[in-house]
Design a protein around this motif. Structure first.
Motif, PDB file in Angstrom:
ATOM      1  N   HIS A  81      25.203 -44.266  32.695  1.00 36.10           N
ATOM      2  CA  HIS A  81      24.181 -44.052  33.632  1.00 36.10           C
ATOM      3  C   HIS A  81      23.392 -43.043  33.385  1.00 36.10           C
ATOM      4  N   PRO A  82      22.574 -42.971  32.151  1.00 36.58           N
ATOM      5  CA  PRO A  82      21.824 -41.624  31.824  1.00 36.58           C
ATOM      6  C   PRO A  82      20.564 -41.415  32.685  1.00 36.58           C
ATOM      7  N   LYS A  83      20.225 -42.473  33.439  1.00 36.99           N
ATOM      8  CA  LYS A  83      19.069 -42.251  34.262  1.00 36.99           C
ATOM      9  C   LYS A  83      19.288 -42.265  35.997  1.00 36.99           C
ATOM     10  N   GLN A  84      20.460 -42.252  36.107  1.00 39.20           N
ATOM     11  CA  GLN A  84      21.097 -42.111  37.736  1.00 39.20           C
ATOM     12  C   GLN A  84      21.874 -41.030  37.830  1.00 39.20           C
ATOM     13  N   VAL A  85      22.679 -40.328  36.560  1.00 35.93           N
ATOM     14  CA  VAL A  85      23.492 -39.300  36.813  1.00 35.93           C
ATOM     15  C   VAL A  85      23.030 -37.980  36.107  1.00 35.93           C
ATOM     16  N   TRP A  86      22.845 -36.970  36.969  1.00 33.11           N
ATOM     17  CA  TRP A  86      22.311 -35.544  36.533  1.00 33.11           C
ATOM     18  C   TRP A  86      23.130 -34.580  36.658  1.00 33.11           C
ATOM     19  N   LEU A  87      23.161 -33.797  35.671  1.00 28.08           N
ATOM     20  CA  LEU A  87      24.231 -32.571  35.501  1.00 28.08           C
ATOM     21  C   LEU A  87      23.431 -31.217  35.692  1.00 28.08           C
ATOM     22  N   ASN A  88      23.960 -30.469  36.266  1.00 30.04           N
ATOM     23  CA  ASN A  88      23.193 -28.953  36.440  1.00 30.04           C
ATOM     24  C   ASN A  88      24.393 -27.808  35.915  1.00 30.04           C
ATOM     25  N   ARG A  89      23.771 -27.004  35.243  1.00 29.64           N
ATOM     26  CA  ARG A  89      25.072 -25.994  34.739  1.00 29.64           C
ATOM     27  C   ARG A  89      25.385 -25.090  35.697  1.00 29.64           C
ATOM     28  N   GLY A  90      26.560 -24.884  35.749  1.00 32.67           N
ATOM     29  CA  GLY A  90      27.073 -23.719  36.826  1.00 32.67           C
ATOM     30  C   GLY A  90      27.513 -22.584  35.819  1.00 32.67           C
ATOM     31  N   ASN A  91      27.800 -21.642  36.668  1.00 29.34           N
ATOM     32  CA  ASN A  91      28.332 -20.297  35.840  1.00 29.34           C
ATOM     33  C   ASN A  91      29.649 -20.298  35.190  1.00 29.34           C
ATOM     34  N   HIS A  92      30.376 -21.319  35.536  1.00 27.80           N
ATOM     35  CA  HIS A  92      31.592 -21.596  34.767  1.00 27.80           C
ATOM     36  C   HIS A  92      31.361 -22.474  33.758  1.00 27.80           C
ATOM     37  N   GLU A  93      30.284 -22.904  33.338  1.00 29.17           N
ATOM     38  CA  GLU A  93      30.038 -23.757  32.147  1.00 29.17           C
ATOM     39  C   GLU A  93      29.607 -22.768  30.887  1.00 29.17           C
ATOM     40  N   ASP A  94      30.462 -21.755  30.641  1.00 35.22           N
ATOM     41  CA  ASP A  94      30.074 -20.513  29.956  1.00 35.22           C
ATOM     42  C   ASP A  94      31.241 -19.967  29.361  1.00 35.22           C
ATOM     43  N   ARG A  95      31.061 -19.880  28.064  1.00 35.01           N
ATOM     44  CA  ARG A  95      32.249 -19.165  27.340  1.00 35.01           C
ATOM     45  C   ARG A  95      32.852 -18.126  27.759  1.00 35.01           C
ATOM     46  N   GLN A  96      32.070 -16.932  28.115  1.00 37.29           N
ATOM     47  CA  GLN A  96      32.588 -15.860  28.320  1.00 37.29           C
ATOM     48  C   GLN A  96      33.302 -15.899  29.921  1.00 37.29           C
ATOM     49  N   GLN A  97      33.024 -16.581  30.872  1.00 35.50           N
ATOM     50  CA  GLN A  97      33.634 -17.052  32.057  1.00 35.50           C
ATOM     51  C   GLN A  97      34.916 -17.653  31.983  1.00 35.50           C
ATOM     52  N   ASN A  98      34.858 -18.755  30.975  1.00 35.70           N
ATOM     53  CA  ASN A  98      36.257 -19.293  30.626  1.00 35.70           C
ATOM     54  C   ASN A  98      37.072 -18.546  30.191  1.00 35.70           C
ATOM     55  N   LEU A  99      36.861 -17.447  29.159  1.00 37.08           N
ATOM     56  CA  LEU A  99      37.822 -16.664  28.524  1.00 37.08           C
ATOM     57  C   LEU A  99      38.227 -15.841  29.702  1.00 37.08           C
ATOM     58  N   ARG A 100      37.306 -15.237  30.638  1.00 40.73           N
ATOM     59  CA  ARG A 100      37.568 -14.150  31.404  1.00 40.73           C
ATOM     60  C   ARG A 100      38.389 -14.702  32.554  1.00 40.73           C
ATOM     61  N   THR A 101      38.347 -15.954  32.970  1.00 43.76           N
ATOM     62  CA  THR A 101      39.462 -16.699  33.935  1.00 43.76           C
ATOM     63  C   THR A 101      40.579 -16.654  33.419  1.00 43.76           C
ATOM     64  N   THR A 102      40.969 -17.187  32.181  1.00 45.73           N
ATOM     65  CA  THR A 102      42.031 -16.906  31.528  1.00 45.73           C
ATOM     66  C   THR A 102      42.814 -15.588  31.424  1.00 45.73           C
ATOM     67  N   LYS A 103      42.085 -14.790  31.390  1.00 47.01           N
ATOM     68  CA  LYS A 103      42.275 -13.304  30.821  1.00 47.01           C
ATOM     69  C   LYS A 103      42.931 -12.744  32.600  1.00 47.01           C
ATOM     70  N   ILE A 104      42.209 -13.167  33.474  1.00 44.82           N
ATOM     71  CA  ILE A 104      42.685 -12.719  34.873  1.00 44.82           C
ATOM     72  C   ILE A 104      44.057 -13.405  35.384  1.00 44.82           C
ATOM     73  N   GLY A 105      44.390 -14.336  34.788  1.00 39.13           N
ATOM     74  CA  GLY A 105      45.678 -15.093  35.057  1.00 39.13           C
ATOM     75  C   GLY A 105      45.431 -16.389  35.679  1.00 39.13           C
ATOM     76  N   SER A 106      44.300 -16.897  35.803  1.00 39.49           N
ATOM     77  CA  SER A 106      44.140 -18.407  36.156  1.00 39.49           C
ATOM     78  C   SER A 106      44.144 -19.419  34.891  1.00 39.49           C
ATOM     79  N   LEU A 107      43.963 -20.624  35.109  1.00 36.64           N
ATOM     80  CA  LEU A 107      43.909 -21.618  34.189  1.00 36.64           C
ATOM     81  C   LEU A 107      42.444 -21.834  33.585  1.00 36.64           C
ATOM     82  N   GLY A 108      42.058 -20.929  32.396  1.00 36.05           N
ATOM     83  CA  GLY A 108      40.821 -20.999  32.086  1.00 36.05           C
ATOM     84  C   GLY A 108      40.554 -22.454  31.148  1.00 36.05           C
ATOM     85  N   PHE A 109      39.259 -22.768  31.006  1.00 35.48           N
ATOM     86  CA  PHE A 109      39.090 -24.070  30.350  1.00 35.48           C
ATOM     87  C   PHE A 109      39.683 -23.823  28.688  1.00 35.48           C
TER      88      PHE A 109
END
Length: 797
Positions: free
Chosen positions: A432-460
């Motif tokens: 549904h390309p014209k009914q589903v819309w996606l916004n970027r968040g602060n966790h859709e980011d390489r540095q934040q994914n790596l940082r989440t893993t670094k602090i002990g959580s399950l990063g992407f």
């Protein structure tokens, strides 16, 4: 700003020596608080009213009028085109029962919402000022099925909807759990009947066979059932379980015996009994069907080298089943993991190409559902789909218009089912390309994914490595990063509502500036793109109102450094004056954000005088925070006065740690109010406590502070607690009237002397006028049954 005589007002923090009350809102001004004052006449305005006057009201044409009169005219005459529903929906997954409650301050509505407008409108998108059919899709548009990528996306969406059915069965059974503890059962495949047909049960010798004596038998999955006829809604008359202890004999009759159960069947046709006997014997030899669970972990492998440690006996995981369905092979190997990774990469590439063709600020049509942070908690998203409408429904809410979906970022990191959530979102966007819309968040980011893993959580990054191994997991992680770099940053709904993940930051930018930003936006450039505006859109937070800030109101207004910003000096927190000034400049009525679970543990929170609303969809965040999961439904509606507007209705799924119990205000005299009242213009009224002024050691009240109830006419209601509407400015009601209005009843009738009538023998126009004017509150409360009161309280809008 000018006072009533045209003198300039000046900002000061000198001690207030006069009434200690604001000339506009009549709120007590703390002695050492900042305020606007006139140096020539006695004219004091609190900091809040002064900032609202600067943000919203243009006094260039009314410079000779007093500030209070201009402010009142603006509040009475300004009709916002976006309103918040007077009630919100909440459902407990343990029982599946939907409840509707009115908004309360402190629970979903901030203390700084002084002029927020609520609506009793019912959503109906078929009428009322909708755009022309050429401006919006007439039906849900789906791409052609000739592309194998689209077929794969549809298959993933279909299997996710089967998981919604699994969640629905759990709700029906009263089962609920946290997402990371969820072990879903594999959905049952479509059951194929082993054999079916008409037979005669227990015939008597010499009896002529007739249609009325025949029964329709169905043999499927080791169960033999007989019905009255072969229709789908036919009543089941009996059943017999076929197993290893079942004996089947066939001569002139078919005898089936299992334990104490004995069944004799005949048929007028020749070889029918032989065929049934063979099917029954084969069914008795097959093992009984068992309910299979998916793997304990959603990953396919936790080993670094798949070639050296293959497994051929493990059941397919949830991720494998979403990609392959019932054809998913048992176990795993380098070949199977490579096949799964290739299919995921195919979906990523298709979704990326779609995002490249769409602008950085998406234009969305109503009706629309807005989802907040998900963070890999798949079951919470499926619960919202189950209770409030699934994407595969052709028609939702009884409307003919297609439903749009906005997913407002933060789909990955910390949760257990991160890849499964991403597969669902990617597939919905492709289908549904014209009914589903996606916004970027602060966790859709390489540095934040790596940082989440670094602090002990399950990063992407770690989730990809555990699911697909080191080599394929790294490749898929990089592919997702390229997809994140092309995501839009905001979505605008009907030109009136702006949806973004974080916040406005300094608020000195425009949507036109944002539309000029070029993508892809890599992680290292977010801090500098558009002078830090993009970074603030993903990260900034609003300033919340705190009672201790009354003495220093600058802490609730303006732009401040964010505590999240460690060393970049880019991230900012913004006050409600920034929100209102931005909305006025861009022609907006509401800003929707996510990025934080609400401090009230609700799935939503209204702030900044109703111009800012945040939503958070992951309930029991990280399994430790006791918060509800929410979403927003936005559609057109017409209220009781006939005005048409966009209506925003919050909807929540209750957290796991017990039922929500609304806070009761124990400081109210007399009966405790369960709901706060609304004024006739649908402003949420606020409880005002009696304030006494101390001067030279003795306590007194100023004569200007005396107030009367706008409903029943009672005088001196300010002696005790009363409710005041800050939006209207001159609407105050006593506690008794507020209690009745909050329960959906009529307010107490105002006492007025009955008029004389010449024709009436008693001299009054009607005896009922005398009775109605003399009714006491207790008598009125007994005039309506208690059950009827409860029904009116829970009426849907």
């Amino acid at each position: 700003m000018k006072c009533g005589r045209g003198h300039e007002l000046h900002l000061t923090h000198l001690p207030c020596a006069r009434k200690h009350r604001c000339t506009v809102c009549h709120e007590v001004i703390p002695r050492s608080a900042r305020r606007f004052m006139c140096r020539r006449c006695s004219y004091d305005v609190c900091f809040d009213c002064g900032m609202h006057d600067n943000c919203l009201i243009d006094r260039s044409k009314d410079s000779q009028k007093t500030l209070r009169s201009v402010f009142k005219e603006y509040a009475m005459g300004h009709q916002r085109s976006v309103a918040i529903s007077t009630t919100y929906d909440i459902i407990s997954p343990s029982d599946g029962h939907m409840r509707r409650h009115q908004h309360k301050r402190g629970l979903g509505v901030g203390e700084d919402c002084r002029y927020a407008v609520f609506s009793d409108a019912t959503m109906n998108v078929d009428t009322f000022h909708l755009p022309t059919p050429s401006e919006r899709p007439s039906s849900r548009e789906t791409p052609s099925s000739s592309d194998p990528t689209i077929d794969l996306a549809r298959a993933v969406v279909k299997r996710c909807m089967q998981l919604v059915d699994v969640v629905a069965a759990e709700v029906a059974a009263g089962f609920d759990c946290l997402d990371y503890e969820w072990l879903p059962k594999r959905p049952k495949s479509s059951v194929q009947k082993t054999k079916s047909g008409y037979l005669t049960k227990h015939p008597r010798r010499g009896m002529v066979l007739s249609q009325a004596q025949r029964r329709f038998f169905v043999l499927s999955q080791g169960l033999l059932q007989w019905h009255k006829d072969d229709s789908k809604n036919s009543e089941v008359l009996g059943a017999l379980r076929i197993g290893s202890t079942t004996s089947v004999e066939n001569d002139e009759e078919l005898r089936i015996q299992t334990g104490d159960s004995h069944l004799i069947l005949t048929s007028p046709e020749g070889d029918v009994l032989k065929e049934w006997a063979e099917a029954l014997r084969k069914e008795a030899q097959d093992p009984p069907a068992e309910e299979l669970f998916f793997a304990v972990h959603p990953c396919l492998s936790r080993s670094k080298d798949l070639n050296s440690s293959t497994c051929l006996d493990a059941e397919p995981s949830l991720l494998a089943w979403l990609l392959e369905g019932e054809d998913a092979p048992r176990g795993y190997s380098a070949a199977t993991v490579g096949m799964y990774a290739e299919k995921i990469d195919t979906l990523i590439r298709a979704a990326t190409e779609l995002q490249k063709l769409q602008p950085i600020v998406s234009e969305v049509t109503a009706p629309v559902k807005v989802f907040g942070d998900i963070h890999g908690q798949l079951r919470d998203l499926l619960l919202l789909f189950h209770f409030y409408g699934r994407p595969d429904d052709d028609e939702e809410e009884g409307d003919d218009e297609p439903m749009s979906y906005v997913f407002n970022g933060d789909w990955v990191d910390r949760g257990r089912h991160q890849l499964e959530v991403m597969l669902l979102i990617l597939s919905l966007k492709i289908v549904h390309p014209k009914q589903v819309w996606l916004n970027r968040g602060n966790h859709e980011d390489r540095q934040q994914n790596l940082r989440t893993t670094k602090i002990g959580s399950l990063g992407f990054d770690r989730a990809c490595f555990e699911a697909l191994g080191a080599e394929e997991g790294r490749r898929i992680f990089e592919s997702f990063q390229s997809f994140f770099e092309w995501l839009p940053l905001a979505a605008r709904i009907e030109q009136k509502v702006l949806v973004l993940h974080g916040g406005l930051g300094p608020g000195d930018w425009t949507l036109e500036d944002l539309s000029q930003v070029e993508r892809p936006l890599v992680s290292k450039e977010l801090h500098f793109t558009l002078e830090g505006v993009v970074y603030n859109i993903l990260w900034s937070d609003p300033l919340t109102h705190k009672p201790e800030n009354r003495r220093d109101p600058l802490k609730s207004f303006g732009v401040h450094d964010s505590p999240r910003d460690k060393h970049w000096q880019v991230m900012k927190n913004f006050g409600r004056d920034v929100t209102q000034r931005f909305c006025k400049a861009e022609g907006l009525e509401l800003v929707i954000r996510s990025h934080q679970f609400t401090n009230t543990c609700k799935g939503y929170e209204l702030m900044h005088d109703g111009y800012l609303l945040r939503v958070f969809s992951a309930r029991n965040y990280m399994g430790t925070v006791p918060n509800d999961g929410g979403m927003l439904l936005i559609g057109y509606g017409e209220d009781s006065r006939g005005s048409v507007s966009l209506v925003v209705r919050p909807r929540s799924v209750e957290r796991l740690t017990g039922a929500n119990r609304g806070r009761q205000n124990t400081e109210l005299p007399g009966s405790i109010l369960s709901y706060e009242p609304y004024c006739p213009r649908k402003h949420l009224m606020q409880l005002i406590k009696p304030e006494q002024v101390r001067c030279f050691g003795w306590t007194h009240r100023d004569s200007d502070d005396f107030r009367s109830c706008s409903e029943c006419g009672q005088d001196d209601i300010q002696v005790e607690c009363y409710f005041a509407c800050r939006g209207c400015g001159d609407y105050d009601i006593c506690i008794d009237c507020a209690g009745r209005l909050s329960r959906g009843l009529q307010a107490l009738p105002a006492f007025s002397p009955p008029s004389r009538s010449v024709d009436s023998p008693s001299g009054f126009s009607d005896d009922s006028d005398v009775k109605e004017a003399s009714l006491e509150p207790d008598d009125l409360s007994q005039s309506q049954p208690k059950d009827e009161v409860e029904v009116q309280r829970d009426l849907p809008i």
